[in-house]
Design a protein around this motif. Sequence first.
Motif, PDB file in Angstrom:
ATOM      1  N   SER A   1       0.741  -1.015  -0.044  1.00 23.59           N
ATOM      2  CA  SER A   1      -0.123   0.130   0.171  1.00 23.59           C
ATOM      3  C   SER A   1       0.595   1.236  -0.036  1.00 23.59           C
ATOM      4  N   ALA A   2       2.099   1.320   0.269  1.00 27.27           N
ATOM      5  CA  ALA A   2       2.999   2.250   0.451  1.00 27.27           C
ATOM      6  C   ALA A   2       4.416   2.035  -0.525  1.00 27.27           C
ATOM      7  N   SER A   3       4.004   1.084  -1.225  1.00 31.44           N
ATOM      8  CA  SER A   3       5.298   0.713  -2.211  1.00 31.44           C
ATOM      9  C   SER A   3       6.500   0.590  -1.471  1.00 31.44           C
ATOM     10  N   VAL A   4       6.604  -0.095  -0.135  1.00 33.55           N
ATOM     11  CA  VAL A   4       7.553  -0.259   0.563  1.00 33.55           C
ATOM     12  C   VAL A   4       8.085  -1.607   0.550  1.00 33.55           C
ATOM     13  N   TYR A   5       9.305  -1.929  -0.263  1.00 31.66           N
ATOM     14  CA  TYR A   5       9.952  -3.145  -0.284  1.00 31.66           C
ATOM     15  C   TYR A   5      11.136  -3.324   0.165  1.00 31.66           C
ATOM     16  N   LEU A   6      11.643  -4.081   1.178  1.00 34.29           N
ATOM     17  CA  LEU A   6      13.284  -4.074   1.983  1.00 34.29           C
ATOM     18  C   LEU A   6      13.357  -5.607   1.762  1.00 34.29           C
ATOM     19  N   LEU A   7      14.724  -5.502   1.745  1.00 35.21           N
ATOM     20  CA  LEU A   7      15.303  -7.078   1.856  1.00 35.21           C
ATOM     21  C   LEU A   7      16.217  -7.053   3.030  1.00 35.21           C
ATOM     22  N   GLY A   8      16.000  -8.101   4.110  1.00 37.68           N
ATOM     23  CA  GLY A   8      16.712  -8.107   5.495  1.00 37.68           C
ATOM     24  C   GLY A   8      18.136  -8.432   5.175  1.00 37.68           C
ATOM     25  N   GLY A   9      19.099  -7.704   6.163  1.00 38.51           N
ATOM     26  CA  GLY A   9      20.253  -8.069   6.157  1.00 38.51           C
ATOM     27  C   GLY A   9      20.617  -8.611   7.587  1.00 38.51           C
ATOM     28  N   PRO A  10      21.984  -8.478   8.145  1.00 40.64           N
ATOM     29  CA  PRO A  10      22.172  -9.706   9.356  1.00 40.64           C
ATOM     30  C   PRO A  10      21.480  -8.599  10.572  1.00 40.64           C
ATOM     31  N   GLU A  11      21.096  -7.530  10.492  1.00 41.54           N
ATOM     32  CA  GLU A  11      20.110  -7.102  11.765  1.00 41.54           C
ATOM     33  C   GLU A  11      18.778  -6.942  11.688  1.00 41.54           C
ATOM     34  N   SER A  12      18.186  -7.838  10.576  1.00 36.93           N
ATOM     35  CA  SER A  12      16.498  -7.565  10.443  1.00 36.93           C
ATOM     36  C   SER A  12      15.991  -8.260  11.404  1.00 36.93           C
ATOM     37  N   GLY A  13      16.783  -9.513  12.331  1.00 35.38           N
ATOM     38  CA  GLY A  13      16.033  -9.994  13.289  1.00 35.38           C
ATOM     39  C   GLY A  13      15.406 -11.272  12.677  1.00 35.38           C
ATOM     40  N   ALA A  14      15.525 -11.651  11.354  1.00 37.27           N
ATOM     41  CA  ALA A  14      15.126 -12.872  11.079  1.00 37.27           C
ATOM     42  C   ALA A  14      16.381 -13.849  10.573  1.00 37.27           C
ATOM     43  N   GLY A  15      17.691 -13.690  10.723  1.00 38.30           N
ATOM     44  CA  GLY A  15      18.481 -14.497  10.442  1.00 38.30           C
ATOM     45  C   GLY A  15      18.749 -15.636  11.497  1.00 38.30           C
ATOM     46  N   SER A  16      18.394 -15.329  12.828  1.00 37.33           N
ATOM     47  CA  SER A  16      18.692 -16.320  13.821  1.00 37.33           C
ATOM     48  C   SER A  16      17.582 -17.476  13.508  1.00 37.33           C
ATOM     49  N   LEU A  17      16.501 -17.166  12.904  1.00 46.39           N
ATOM     50  CA  LEU A  17      15.393 -17.991  12.714  1.00 46.39           C
ATOM     51  C   LEU A  17      15.653 -19.058  11.590  1.00 46.39           C
ATOM     52  N   ILE A  18      16.312 -18.171  10.610  1.00 47.21           N
ATOM     53  CA  ILE A  18      16.588 -19.005   9.319  1.00 47.21           C
ATOM     54  C   ILE A  18      17.629 -19.905   9.577  1.00 47.21           C
ATOM     55  N   GLU A  19      18.869 -19.792  10.384  1.00 49.83           N
ATOM     56  CA  GLU A  19      19.765 -20.492  10.502  1.00 49.83           C
ATOM     57  C   GLU A  19      19.308 -21.655  11.480  1.00 49.83           C
ATOM     58  N   ALA A  20      18.298 -21.516  12.343  1.00 53.31           N
ATOM     59  CA  ALA A  20      17.768 -22.462  13.455  1.00 53.31           C
ATOM     60  C   ALA A  20      17.353 -23.630  12.506  1.00 53.31           C
ATOM     61  N   VAL A  21      16.735 -23.292  11.490  1.00 52.88           N
ATOM     62  CA  VAL A  21      15.849 -24.043  10.991  1.00 52.88           C
ATOM     63  C   VAL A  21      16.684 -24.790   9.370  1.00 52.88           C
TER      64      VAL A  21
END
Length: 338
Positions: A222-242
């Motif tokens: 709705s705001a045309s905001v599209y971002l790619l996560g880096g090492p501090e996005s908060g998702a990396g630890s989850l991704i590595e755990a699986v």
Amino acid sequence: MIRDRVARGPALLLLALGLLLTPTACGPAAGPAGVAAGAGTAKAPDTVEPLPGEPAPHLPATTASADGRQVTVASAERIVPLNGSLAEIVFSLGLGPKVVARDVSTTFQQAAALPVITQAHDVSAEGVLSLRPTVVLADRSTGPAEAVAQIRAAGVPLLVLDDAKRLADVGPRIDTVAAALGVPDAGRRLKERTEQRIAEAKAAVTAPGDRPKVAFLYLRGSASVYLLGGPESGAGSLIEAVGGEDAGTAAGLTGDFTPLTSEALVKAAPDAILVMSKGLESVGGVDGLLKLPGVAQTPAGLDRRIVSVPDGRLLSYGPRTPQVLREIAGQLHPAAAR
């Protein structure tokens, strides 16, 4: 309306998450434009699991706040957690009946009837104070700073916690909240239960020999905001755990997020894409996602390998994190989950 929050790390994500969770923020989903991996499986209920019984707080208790203050809580009768992660911990401790308000990212069912005291991610000091809280819980991403100062100036104990970005942050976060609310024994039990379940969720991952690269995308169509996560996005630890590898980190990104471009995605070359459910809806589902720059040309886009987790759960880093790990693992490795 992103303003200057790219530099504020989790605050950007929480601001946008708040806008996504506001009923009018995205409008209706675009229908069955595409189906994310795992979309055909039964959805887990959006609830928290409190410890048995309601603990009796032993107060006053003084706790070190992440902003360098010492905060003394004399009563936990009227608690206001200013984000969904903190609310999740309070309810899981068994203190849900003492919570008198919620922020917009607190989406689980037990809190649904509580008044909302944020607009997007911005806290309304007047709204908080009108509910006569005896303690307010926040973290470094809570804002605006003027609202936090106004709540403190009114004499309300306000404890700031460090932002949680990794699995290792879950236990200390539970400890801090429990200590501040005068229920350290309940905190130890909740921490042990949560860490045990995280370990079990990680141990249950049956992944292929290779580690798929997973890109975390933050989307708000709705705001045309599209971002790619880096090492501090908060998702990396989850991704590595699986059993995955964070594609943004592998591509050499720094910080939390970078604008999504064809060049950035080509460099990241993700095998799968991780998104929040409302974000996926905001771009028109999987088909809409594939129309964003470079997505269709990635291995993830070619295979339509999209992992979607509800917004209020994905980055909560709290008692429901084991559930998040199972959701991601089941969608990232569907063959192994059968």
